[in-house]
Design a protein around this motif. Sequence first.
Motif, short mmCIF file in Angstrom:
data_model
loop_
_atom_site.label_atom_id
_atom_site.label_comp_id
_atom_site.label_asym_id
_atom_site.label_seq_id
_atom_site.Cartn_x
_atom_site.Cartn_y
_atom_site.Cartn_z
N GLN A 238 2.46 4.39 6.13
CA GLN A 238 1.60 4.70 5.09
C GLN A 238 0.96 6.21 5.30
OE1 GLN A 238 2.27 3.45 2.22
NE2 GLN A 238 0.83 4.03 0.67
N PRO A 239 1.05 7.00 4.29
CA PRO A 239 0.27 8.25 4.68
C PRO A 239 -1.25 8.00 4.69
CG PRO A 239 1.69 8.65 2.70
CD PRO A 239 1.82 7.32 3.10
N TRP A 240 -1.80 8.83 5.73
CA TRP A 240 -3.24 8.50 5.95
C TRP A 240 -4.12 8.96 4.71
CZ3 TRP A 240 -4.92 10.16 11.67
CH2 TRP A 240 -4.18 9.40 12.51
N GLY A 241 -5.17 8.00 4.23
CA GLY A 241 -6.02 8.36 3.28
C GLY A 241 -5.30 7.26 2.30
N THR A 242 -4.40 6.70 2.40
CA THR A 242 -4.04 5.63 1.92
C THR A 242 -3.65 4.13 2.38
OG1 THR A 242 -1.60 6.01 1.92
CG2 THR A 242 -2.91 7.14 0.08
N VAL A 243 -3.63 3.24 1.64
CA VAL A 243 -3.20 1.70 2.44
C VAL A 243 -1.98 1.19 1.78
CG1 VAL A 243 -5.67 1.31 2.95
CG2 VAL A 243 -4.65 0.47 0.79
N PHE A 244 -1.52 0.07 2.34
CA PHE A 244 -0.36 -0.50 1.76
C PHE A 244 -0.54 -1.30 0.72
CE2 PHE A 244 0.47 0.42 6.05
CZ PHE A 244 2.13 0.94 6.39
N ASP A 245 0.42 -1.47 -0.27
CA ASP A 245 0.51 -2.51 -1.11
C ASP A 245 0.67 -3.61 -0.66
OD1 ASP A 245 1.19 -4.52 -2.96
OD2 ASP A 245 2.05 -3.02 -4.60
N PRO B 1 9.05 -11.32 12.13
CA PRO B 1 8.49 -10.88 13.30
C PRO B 1 7.68 -12.20 13.99
CG PRO B 1 6.96 -10.27 11.42
CD PRO B 1 8.24 -10.86 11.10
N ASN B 2 7.58 -12.07 15.32
CA ASN B 2 6.67 -13.15 15.97
C ASN B 2 5.23 -12.93 15.52
OD1 ASN B 2 9.27 -12.40 18.02
ND2 ASN B 2 8.91 -14.76 17.86
N VAL B 3 4.97 -11.68 15.47
CA VAL B 3 3.48 -11.25 15.43
C VAL B 3 3.32 -10.08 14.30
CG1 VAL B 3 1.52 -10.20 16.57
CG2 VAL B 3 2.94 -11.91 17.75
N VAL B 4 2.39 -10.03 13.54
CA VAL B 4 2.03 -9.07 12.72
C VAL B 4 0.60 -8.73 13.13
CG1 VAL B 4 1.56 -8.12 10.36
CG2 VAL B 4 3.37 -9.90 10.62
N ALA B 5 0.58 -7.44 13.34
CA ALA B 5 -0.73 -6.73 13.74
C ALA B 5 -1.21 -5.67 12.78
CB ALA B 5 -0.43 -6.29 15.25
N MET B 6 -2.25 -6.09 12.30
CA MET B 6 -2.98 -4.91 11.39
C MET B 6 -4.20 -4.58 11.59
SD MET B 6 -1.24 -6.78 7.82
CE MET B 6 -2.13 -5.47 6.90
N VAL B 7 -4.65 -3.34 11.00
CA VAL B 7 -6.21 -2.99 11.14
C VAL B 7 -6.75 -3.28 9.70
CG1 VAL B 7 -7.65 -0.76 11.17
CG2 VAL B 7 -5.46 -1.14 12.76
N HIS B 8 -7.83 -3.77 9.58
CA HIS B 8 -8.54 -4.08 8.27
C HIS B 8 -9.06 -2.97 7.71
CE1 HIS B 8 -11.81 -6.32 6.07
NE2 HIS B 8 -11.02 -6.11 5.06
N GLY B 9 -10.22 -2.24 8.61
CA GLY B 9 -10.79 -0.90 8.15
C GLY B 9 -10.40 0.19 9.26
N GLU B 10 -9.88 1.09 8.57
CA GLU B 10 -9.55 2.43 9.51
C GLU B 10 -10.28 3.34 9.25
OE1 GLU B 10 -7.73 3.92 11.77
OE2 GLU B 10 -6.00 2.84 11.70
N THR B 11 -11.22 3.59 10.47
CA THR B 11 -12.38 4.46 10.53
C THR B 11 -11.67 5.79 10.73
OG1 THR B 11 -12.30 4.04 12.94
CG2 THR B 11 -14.26 2.98 11.65
N SER B 12 -10.43 6.22 11.02
CA SER B 12 -9.89 7.39 11.06
C SER B 12 -9.65 7.93 9.81
CB SER B 12 -8.40 7.44 11.98
OG SER B 12 -7.73 6.63 11.11
N THR B 13 -9.36 6.99 8.73
CA THR B 13 -9.20 7.43 7.48
C THR B 13 -9.89 7.23 6.39
OG1 THR B 13 -7.78 5.69 6.82
CG2 THR B 13 -6.71 7.69 7.94
N LEU C 270 -14.36 14.52 -1.38
CA LEU C 270 -14.13 13.41 -0.47
C LEU C 270 -12.49 13.20 -0.28
CD1 LEU C 270 -16.25 10.78 -1.97
CD2 LEU C 270 -16.93 12.54 -0.22
N PHE C 271 -12.07 12.60 0.95
CA PHE C 271 -10.76 12.48 1.34
C PHE C 271 -10.44 11.11 1.16
CE2 PHE C 271 -8.06 10.82 4.56
CZ PHE C 271 -6.90 11.74 4.22
N GLY C 272 -9.24 10.81 0.76
CA GLY C 272 -8.81 9.61 0.68
C GLY C 272 -8.69 8.93 -0.73
N ASP C 273 -8.00 7.83 -1.12
CA ASP C 273 -7.71 7.25 -2.40
C ASP C 273 -9.11 6.44 -2.58
OD1 ASP C 273 -7.35 5.53 -4.29
OD2 ASP C 273 -5.44 4.81 -3.74
#
Length: 409
Positions: free
Chosen positions: A117-124, A137-149, A311-314
């Motif tokens: 997903q483009p940086w500055g947005t999140v996934f539906d 998948p056997n595992v789904v690995a996700m970030v809750h809060g992205e400090t980079s964006t 500001l940056f990001g959605d």
Amino acid sequence: MKTYKDLAPSLRTIMTPGPVEVDPRVLRAMSYPILGQFDPEFTALMNETMGMLRELFQTQNQWAFPVDGTSRSGLEAVLVSIIEPGDRVLVPVYGRFGNLFIEIAERCGAEVVMLEQPWGTVFDPEVIVEAIYREKPNVVAMVHGETSTGCLQPFDGIGAACRSVDALLVVDAVATIGGVPVLTDEWLLDAVIGGTQKCLSVPAGMSPITYNERVEAKVLQRKTIERGLREAGSAVSDRRPVASNYFDLGMLQDYWSPKRLNHHTEATSMLYALREGLRLVLEEGLEARFARHRRHEAALVAGLTAMGMALFGDPACKLPVVTCIRIPEGVDGESVRGMLLNHFGIEIASSFGPLKGQIWRIGTMGFSCRESNVLQVLGALEATLLRHGVQVKVGRAVQAALDVYGAEV
């Protein structure tokens, strides 16, 4: 004989997305006398800390304890303990730390399926749900809060989809735990990894984690395989034991269980710090703490926009504890950060990857998240930008923040 000066770090106003300023009460706790790791007084502190972590993660999980090491140690401990070579791991990436999940999973021998997903947005969330059903998948690995964006990912329906295909859902909540709601049980999260150096206002050096019986079953299965391999003296299965000794959850949970099986020497002073940090979080109350973070974010954003900064990001998916600002065209972002640090004693952050040199990031986390810090950073940033020739709306930033705070004469 060479002599060295006394250690005397400068006092800073730290407004980065981590590390942040440590609560003085946590620093005091770190100065307390050392106890042996099997001293009943110390093991009682360990048990108490586990109970406090369950409250923090909002879970009934049996397992909630810290891994000794920075936040990455928690991420590695969980992934190394559950991923076997050939496992399929789905990683939705919308910033730098999703890529970290990929790197760790690949080192475990996983077949990684990446969503981008483009940086500055999140996934539906529905996009991720569809990918889960498609990829199984056997595992789904996700970030809750992205400090980079500075973005916050919603989890609607993702946990249920993982359960339906028997996938384990692993979540990086390093940036959000203690500052933003993390509903481990309600969202059906199987393993959650936190960090100490952000919203908990504890020095970096521990990674609080929690995981449920689904993860525990995988961990125990691998322990059985490992025992069989040792007893047979050769490969008795095409399955593999956990590659890491230090980051083996099976060994760690034995250490944190009533068995107290020796695994490592616990970081005594860091446990004091974590326990005190958790006490302060729970004393404040989770809902009150989340509201405090939102209030100071609102004041910061009001001041920045009144100043004329973009500001940056959605904004629909903004992470409440990190605010990203576009660096004005023609401005040397590092020169601005240097002036803030050298003349005002204030630290803000730059960014990574495609956003390097494009944005600044200001954190409002934990003990750093307070009115005086917000007002200082707004006033100092205005003065610094003026010195760099930026046409800001002079005098408006601090006043806009004061309006949010309801300041009276």
